[in-house]
Design a protein around this motif. Sequence first.
Motif, PDB file in Angstrom:
ATOM      1  N   ASP A   5       0.851  -1.189   0.000  1.00  0.00           N
ATOM      2  CA  ASP A   5       0.000   0.000   0.000  1.00  0.00           C
ATOM      3  C   ASP A   5       0.883   1.233   0.000  1.00  0.00           C
ATOM      4  O   ASP A   5       1.714   1.420   0.907  1.00  0.00           O
ATOM      5  N   LEU A   7       1.286   4.865   0.778  1.00  0.00           N
ATOM      6  CA  LEU A   7       0.575   5.734   1.714  1.00  0.00           C
ATOM      7  C   LEU A   7       0.852   7.215   1.492  1.00  0.00           C
ATOM      8  O   LEU A   7      -0.002   8.053   1.791  1.00  0.00           O
ATOM      9  N   ARG A  17       6.265   6.692   1.055  1.00  0.00           N
ATOM     10  CA  ARG A  17       5.974   6.002   2.308  1.00  0.00           C
ATOM     11  C   ARG A  17       4.978   4.889   2.017  1.00  0.00           C
ATOM     12  O   ARG A  17       3.988   5.107   1.316  1.00  0.00           O
ATOM     13  N   GLN A  19       3.403   0.586   3.064  1.00  0.00           N
ATOM     14  CA  GLN A  19       3.181  -0.499   4.009  1.00  0.00           C
ATOM     15  C   GLN A  19       3.138  -1.810   3.242  1.00  0.00           C
ATOM     16  O   GLN A  19       2.386  -1.953   2.276  1.00  0.00           O
ATOM     17  N   THR A  21       2.559  -5.848   3.439  1.00  0.00           N
ATOM     18  CA  THR A  21       1.962  -6.930   4.218  1.00  0.00           C
ATOM     19  C   THR A  21       2.428  -8.270   3.658  1.00  0.00           C
ATOM     20  O   THR A  21       2.245  -8.549   2.463  1.00  0.00           O
ATOM     21  N   VAL A  26       3.528  -7.266   9.025  1.00  0.00           N
ATOM     22  CA  VAL A  26       3.443  -6.004   8.279  1.00  0.00           C
ATOM     23  C   VAL A  26       4.751  -5.239   8.444  1.00  0.00           C
ATOM     24  O   VAL A  26       5.319  -5.172   9.546  1.00  0.00           O
ATOM     25  N   GLN A  28       6.628  -1.509   7.669  1.00  0.00           N
ATOM     26  CA  GLN A  28       6.489  -0.115   7.278  1.00  0.00           C
ATOM     27  C   GLN A  28       7.713   0.285   6.455  1.00  0.00           C
ATOM     28  O   GLN A  28       8.844   0.015   6.852  1.00  0.00           O
ATOM     29  N   THR A  29       7.477   0.928   5.324  1.00  0.00           N
ATOM     30  CA  THR A  29       8.581   1.333   4.452  1.00  0.00           C
ATOM     31  C   THR A  29       8.626   2.856   4.324  1.00  0.00           C
ATOM     32  O   THR A  29       7.596   3.507   4.482  1.00  0.00           O
ATOM     33  N   GLN A  55      11.932  -4.922  11.592  1.00  0.00           N
ATOM     34  CA  GLN A  55      10.651  -5.454  11.135  1.00  0.00           C
ATOM     35  C   GLN A  55      10.804  -6.658  10.224  1.00  0.00           C
ATOM     36  O   GLN A  55       9.893  -7.481  10.095  1.00  0.00           O
ATOM     37  N   ASP A 269      12.302   1.568  -1.452  1.00  0.00           N
ATOM     38  CA  ASP A 269      11.512   1.234  -0.261  1.00  0.00           C
ATOM     39  C   ASP A 269      12.258   0.349   0.722  1.00  0.00           C
ATOM     40  O   ASP A 269      11.966   0.366   1.919  1.00  0.00           O
ATOM     41  N   ARG A 367      10.504   7.887   7.770  1.00  0.00           N
ATOM     42  CA  ARG A 367       9.070   7.590   7.639  1.00  0.00           C
ATOM     43  C   ARG A 367       8.220   8.684   8.276  1.00  0.00           C
ATOM     44  O   ARG A 367       7.210   9.128   7.701  1.00  0.00           O
ATOM     45  N   ASP A 371       5.547  11.170   6.428  1.00  0.00           N
ATOM     46  CA  ASP A 371       4.175  11.319   6.918  1.00  0.00           C
ATOM     47  C   ASP A 371       3.827  12.783   7.157  1.00  0.00           C
ATOM     48  O   ASP A 371       2.701  13.224   6.886  1.00  0.00           O
TER      49      ASP A 371
END
Length: 390
Positions: A5, A7, A17, A19, A21, A26, A28-29, A55, A269, A367, A371
């Motif tokens: 995804d 974001l 940014r 995500q 899965t 999950v 986060q990138t 992660q 990423d 990240r 955001d």
Amino acid sequence: MLQFDLLQTDPSSHARRGQLTLNHGVVQTPIFMPVGTYGTVKGVMPRSLEEMGAQIILGNTFHLWMRPGLDVMQSFGGLHGFEQWHKPILTDSGGFQVWSLGDMRKITEEGVHFASPVNGDKLFMSPEVSMQIQTVLNSDIVMQLDECTPYETKGHLTTEAEARQSMEMSIRWARRSQAEFARLENPNALFGIVQGGMFEHLRQESLEQLVELDFPGYAVGGVSVGEPKDEMRRIMAHTPHRLPAHKPRYLMGVGTPEDLVEGVTQGVDMFDCVMPTRNARNGTIFTRYGDLKIRNARHRDDHQPLDVTCTCHACAGTSGVSWENGGRGGFSRAYLHHLDRCGEMLGPMLTTIHNLHYYLNLMQEIRHALDAGTFTALRQQFATDRARGV
């Protein structure tokens, strides 16, 4: 299974940014992935990796095939159960290790014949064999077998013709990897790898052919293989942002903190590199304010932590409060200098924890900046801080 995804995107660069899965969790990138070649990130307990925010970690197909072997891996249900890491794992294909064997291997269209560096046994690695090994490992992200195009070949710079031949074989191996991955009904995700050496038009050809194969994700390989930094940056500026925007992009084997920030700027990423762990074991520490050589005599009686802004166990102790914010826990540079001089294993364990924490925290800051829409300001502050020096 893989779902990516997107974001957030940065309007002033190719940074984004996301995500990711995967079957085991999950991610986060943008993200940095610590390297665990033999089923362990050297000198770091799995719990420490979780505490510092890892992660996803790497495993090495070639080395795990050599030792402990697929029978052992199968008995544990794969690498997660064997090494007791229950978050996502990415395994490389073995292509880079085969490349590094030099005269011990012979590459043909069918695959690679080589002598085991462990016991000298004659072995064969093909796209199909790589997929079979990685299926047993049950890694969340599987890499196609490719030929890692070197920067130099037998004392001369790799020519365009040599790079093309290597790239085209990697494309054929990508198709074979994909076919075998499907035949095995592997439930994880297979990435294609863009090759082409230092030639942008070959990179573009490789990219376009891989996109036609519709992999779930894509990597940029064949960088950080001995080329000058400006050559690597040139390929980094050309290739990642041209890959499909709705799929994850992975820059293999890179690099310094500056490389990570530049890679994110160019649309990457995912990153991995042995540098934070290897350099820690050799006494080089990454900090917000530049690199520190813990073996230098000036640290013999230095009461400061490695990085006054850092909250890792080495710098802040169990309090998790940095010196910058009034904490006085952790270990001094003098103590870590002493451990290094005495060859005590605690020294490289602590410096490894610090370096990995620094890399993972840098990615977390990136990240947060993406955001918040402040990535340009972060890049500027990062460059200023790193130039200040320790």
